[in-house]
Design an enzyme around this catalytic site. Sequence first.
Site, PDB file in Angstrom:
ATOM      1  N   ARG A  23       0.823  -1.217   0.000  1.00 35.45           N
ATOM      2  CA  ARG A  23       0.000   0.000   0.000  1.00 35.45           C
ATOM      3  C   ARG A  23       0.854   1.263   0.000  1.00 35.45           C
ATOM      4  O   ARG A  23       0.448   2.293   0.538  1.00 35.45           O
ATOM      5  CB  ARG A  23      -0.978   0.017   1.185  1.00 35.45           C
ATOM      6  N   ARG A  27      -2.911   6.300   0.330  1.00 34.17           N
ATOM      7  CA  ARG A  27      -3.429   7.391   1.148  1.00 34.17           C
ATOM      8  C   ARG A  27      -2.475   8.007   2.158  1.00 34.17           C
ATOM      9  O   ARG A  27      -2.739   9.079   2.674  1.00 34.17           O
ATOM     10  CB  ARG A  27      -4.670   6.908   1.909  1.00 34.17           C
ATOM     11  N   ARG A  36      -6.412  12.959  -5.090  1.00 39.22           N
ATOM     12  CA  ARG A  36      -7.767  12.543  -4.730  1.00 39.22           C
ATOM     13  C   ARG A  36      -8.717  13.713  -4.456  1.00 39.22           C
ATOM     14  O   ARG A  36      -9.925  13.544  -4.459  1.00 39.22           O
ATOM     15  CB  ARG A  36      -7.713  11.581  -3.547  1.00 39.22           C
ATOM     16  N   ASP A  73      -6.731  -2.196  -7.979  1.00 38.19           N
ATOM     17  CA  ASP A  73      -7.370  -2.758  -6.789  1.00 38.19           C
ATOM     18  C   ASP A  73      -7.719  -4.224  -7.029  1.00 38.19           C
ATOM     19  O   ASP A  73      -8.012  -4.617  -8.163  1.00 38.19           O
ATOM     20  CB  ASP A  73      -8.638  -1.984  -6.400  1.00 38.19           C
ATOM     21  N   TYR A 145     -15.571 -11.159  -0.332  1.00 37.74           N
ATOM     22  CA  TYR A 145     -16.133  -9.844  -0.680  1.00 37.74           C
ATOM     23  C   TYR A 145     -17.369  -9.983  -1.549  1.00 37.74           C
ATOM     24  O   TYR A 145     -18.368  -9.282  -1.362  1.00 37.74           O
ATOM     25  CB  TYR A 145     -15.111  -9.005  -1.449  1.00 37.74           C
TER      26      TYR A 145
HETATM   27  O1  CP3 Z   1       0.296   0.645  -3.003  1.00 41.11           O
HETATM   28  C1  CP3 Z   1      -0.636  -0.119  -3.267  1.00 41.11           C
HETATM   29  O2  CP3 Z   1      -0.703  -1.212  -2.740  1.00 41.11           O
HETATM   30  C2  CP3 Z   1      -1.638   0.401  -4.280  1.00 41.11           C
HETATM   31  C3  CP3 Z   1      -2.495  -0.559  -4.951  1.00 41.11           C
HETATM   32  C4  CP3 Z   1      -3.551  -1.233  -4.093  1.00 41.11           C
HETATM   33  C5  CP3 Z   1      -4.814  -0.667  -3.706  1.00 41.11           C
HETATM   34  N1  CP3 Z   1      -5.565  -1.658  -3.137  1.00 41.11           N
HETATM   35  C6  CP3 Z   1      -5.265   0.736  -3.915  1.00 41.11           C
HETATM   36  C7  CP3 Z   1      -6.354   1.268  -3.069  1.00 41.11           C
HETATM   37  C8  CP3 Z   1      -3.532  -2.549  -3.663  1.00 41.11           C
HETATM   38  C9  CP3 Z   1      -2.412  -3.571  -3.744  1.00 41.11           C
HETATM   39  C10 CP3 Z   1      -4.812  -2.807  -3.074  1.00 41.11           C
HETATM   40  C11 CP3 Z   1      -5.175  -4.140  -2.574  1.00 41.11           C
HETATM   41  C12 CP3 Z   1      -6.430  -4.313  -1.859  1.00 41.11           C
HETATM   42  N2  CP3 Z   1      -7.636  -3.709  -2.077  1.00 41.11           N
HETATM   43  C13 CP3 Z   1      -6.615  -5.272  -0.839  1.00 41.11           C
HETATM   44  C14 CP3 Z   1      -5.548  -6.258  -0.362  1.00 41.11           C
HETATM   45  C15 CP3 Z   1      -4.516  -5.629   0.462  1.00 41.11           C
HETATM   46  C16 CP3 Z   1      -4.833  -5.518   1.914  1.00 41.11           C
HETATM   47  O3  CP3 Z   1      -4.673  -4.408   2.444  1.00 41.11           O
HETATM   48  O4  CP3 Z   1      -5.153  -6.523   2.550  1.00 41.11           O
HETATM   49  C17 CP3 Z   1      -7.944  -5.176  -0.400  1.00 41.11           C
HETATM   50  C18 CP3 Z   1      -8.554  -5.993   0.706  1.00 41.11           C
HETATM   51  C19 CP3 Z   1      -8.591  -4.196  -1.205  1.00 41.11           C
HETATM   52  C20 CP3 Z   1     -10.016  -3.762  -1.182  1.00 41.11           C
HETATM   53  C21 CP3 Z   1     -10.120  -2.332  -0.835  1.00 41.11           C
HETATM   54  N3  CP3 Z   1      -9.838  -1.290  -1.700  1.00 41.11           N
HETATM   55  C22 CP3 Z   1     -10.516  -1.758   0.402  1.00 41.11           C
HETATM   56  C23 CP3 Z   1     -10.896  -2.558   1.630  1.00 41.11           C
HETATM   57  C24 CP3 Z   1     -10.472  -0.357   0.264  1.00 41.11           C
HETATM   58  C25 CP3 Z   1     -10.879   0.718   1.248  1.00 41.11           C
HETATM   59  C26 CP3 Z   1      -9.980   0.880   2.389  1.00 41.11           C
HETATM   60  C27 CP3 Z   1      -8.492   0.820   2.094  1.00 41.11           C
HETATM   61  O5  CP3 Z   1      -7.914  -0.243   2.297  1.00 41.11           O
HETATM   62  O6  CP3 Z   1      -7.894   1.814   1.652  1.00 41.11           O
HETATM   63  C28 CP3 Z   1      -9.990  -0.083  -1.054  1.00 41.11           C
HETATM   64  C29 CP3 Z   1      -9.741   1.239  -1.632  1.00 41.11           C
HETATM   65  C30 CP3 Z   1      -8.334   1.516  -2.044  1.00 41.11           C
HETATM   66  N4  CP3 Z   1      -7.565   0.684  -2.822  1.00 41.11           N
HETATM   67  C31 CP3 Z   1      -7.602   2.697  -1.769  1.00 41.11           C
HETATM   68  C32 CP3 Z   1      -6.360   2.551  -2.410  1.00 41.11           C
HETATM   69  C33 CP3 Z   1      -5.241   3.556  -2.461  1.00 41.11           C
HETATM   70  C34 CP3 Z   1      -8.095   3.907  -0.973  1.00 41.11           C
HETATM   71  C35 CP3 Z   1      -9.055   4.695  -1.771  1.00 41.11           C
HETATM   72  C36 CP3 Z   1      -8.982   6.163  -1.450  1.00 41.11           C
HETATM   73  O7  CP3 Z   1      -9.608   6.581  -0.472  1.00 41.11           O
HETATM   74  O8  CP3 Z   1      -8.305   6.873  -2.199  1.00 41.11           O
END
Ligand code: CP3
Length: 328
Positions: A23, A27, A36, A73, A145
């Site tokens: 990640r 954020r 964003r 994602d 999910y």
């Molecule tokens: O640096 C990175 O890893 C960027 C790419 C990335 C994102 N999501 C961008 C994202 C990756 C590898 C993911 C994987 C992801 N997405 C997982 C597995 C990783 C983990 O943490 O266990 C999961 C469970 C998700 C599903 C998901 N997407 C959730 C639960 C959420 C909301 C809360 C959160 O974790 O941020 C997202 C949104 C998301 N995906 C954001 C980002 C940068 C945040 C969105 C925002 O507010 O800008």
Amino acid sequence: MDPLLLKVLNGVRTPETPVWFMRQAGRFLPEYREIRKQYAFDQVLNDPQLSKKVTLQPIQRFPKLDGAIIFSDILIVLNALGCNVSFEHGSPSIGRTLDQISLNDPVDYSHFDTVQAALKSTRLDLPSHVTLIGFAGAPWTLFAYACDGSNKNGWKKAKELLTQKPLEAEAWLSKISRVTRDLLLLQIASGAQVVQLFDSWAGDLSNDEYLSWALPYAEKTLKDLKVPRIYFPKMQEIPVQLQSFDCEALSISWESSLLLARSRFSTKILQGNLDPKVLLGDENELDKHVQAIMESMKNHGHIFNLGHGILPQTNPKAIQRILDMVKS
Ligand code: CP3
């Protein structure tokens, strides 16, 4: 010459430890939050140039990083199946859960266009010492999910499907494995040099459930891919059965012991596993934890990383501090 992260994943022993952060493209970075303010998450996710920009942000700020994970994602696979995922309210919401779509619905591969274009374009501008990392969610995690939308009921519907309609569950998990594998193949063809499979909800299954419903499908997804594979089963107690899992590296959760993993999975490269919460605290404590991890992985193939994703409230200075220590 191969970049350091790729070298280590190919089994080469190096004096230097590669490092990247789950990640890292997201954020916790002020420059991501700036983007964003202008664009919704969906817009960034559907625009290859914005995805590339966000992928490169941590690389520009932290030149010592060895890996760039592509901005995308795990839930795009559910969109390809017809689940209509929306990210409007911060956390994802599933428009149509598995019970509202059909196994026979065609897969819409156009949902994978952005990540492919973003990878191609990012690879062209990535410094040659940085490895480009593709990724996907593991089938169990995506299935959970798709059934429940979120874990607030402990994946109740997903678990009911597993126990009450095992044949249907198996058919869905197989379909998800095929589509996820296709996504990873497309990512590799577009320039991903390494892939990571996130099984973020593996720890919400019992050991037996994990062995029946998660592990076999994760294996199917990664089998015979032509680049190094990192599997991240986020759980406290990683079963010995993973010794024969066909992958180059295991990413170890912060709740699990890296030393135990080292003795149990001696043939695997290990990634991890600093607790993301430690980055929010005292710097001396942080230093101690980083040193302990480096010490415990001496003379074993190791990729420094956190034991789960960077928390949004993390100060970027903590990341710089870790990089300076790992690279000193
Ligand atoms: O640096 C990175 O890893 C960027 C790419 C990335 C994102 N999501 C961008 C994202 C990756 C590898 C993911 C994987 C992801 N997405 C997982 C597995 C990783 C983990 O943490 O266990 C999961 C469970 C998700 C599903 C998901 N997407 C959730 C639960 C959420 C909301 C809360 C959160 O974790 O941020 C997202 C949104 C998301 N995906 C954001 C980002 C940068 C945040 C969105 C925002 O507010 O800008």
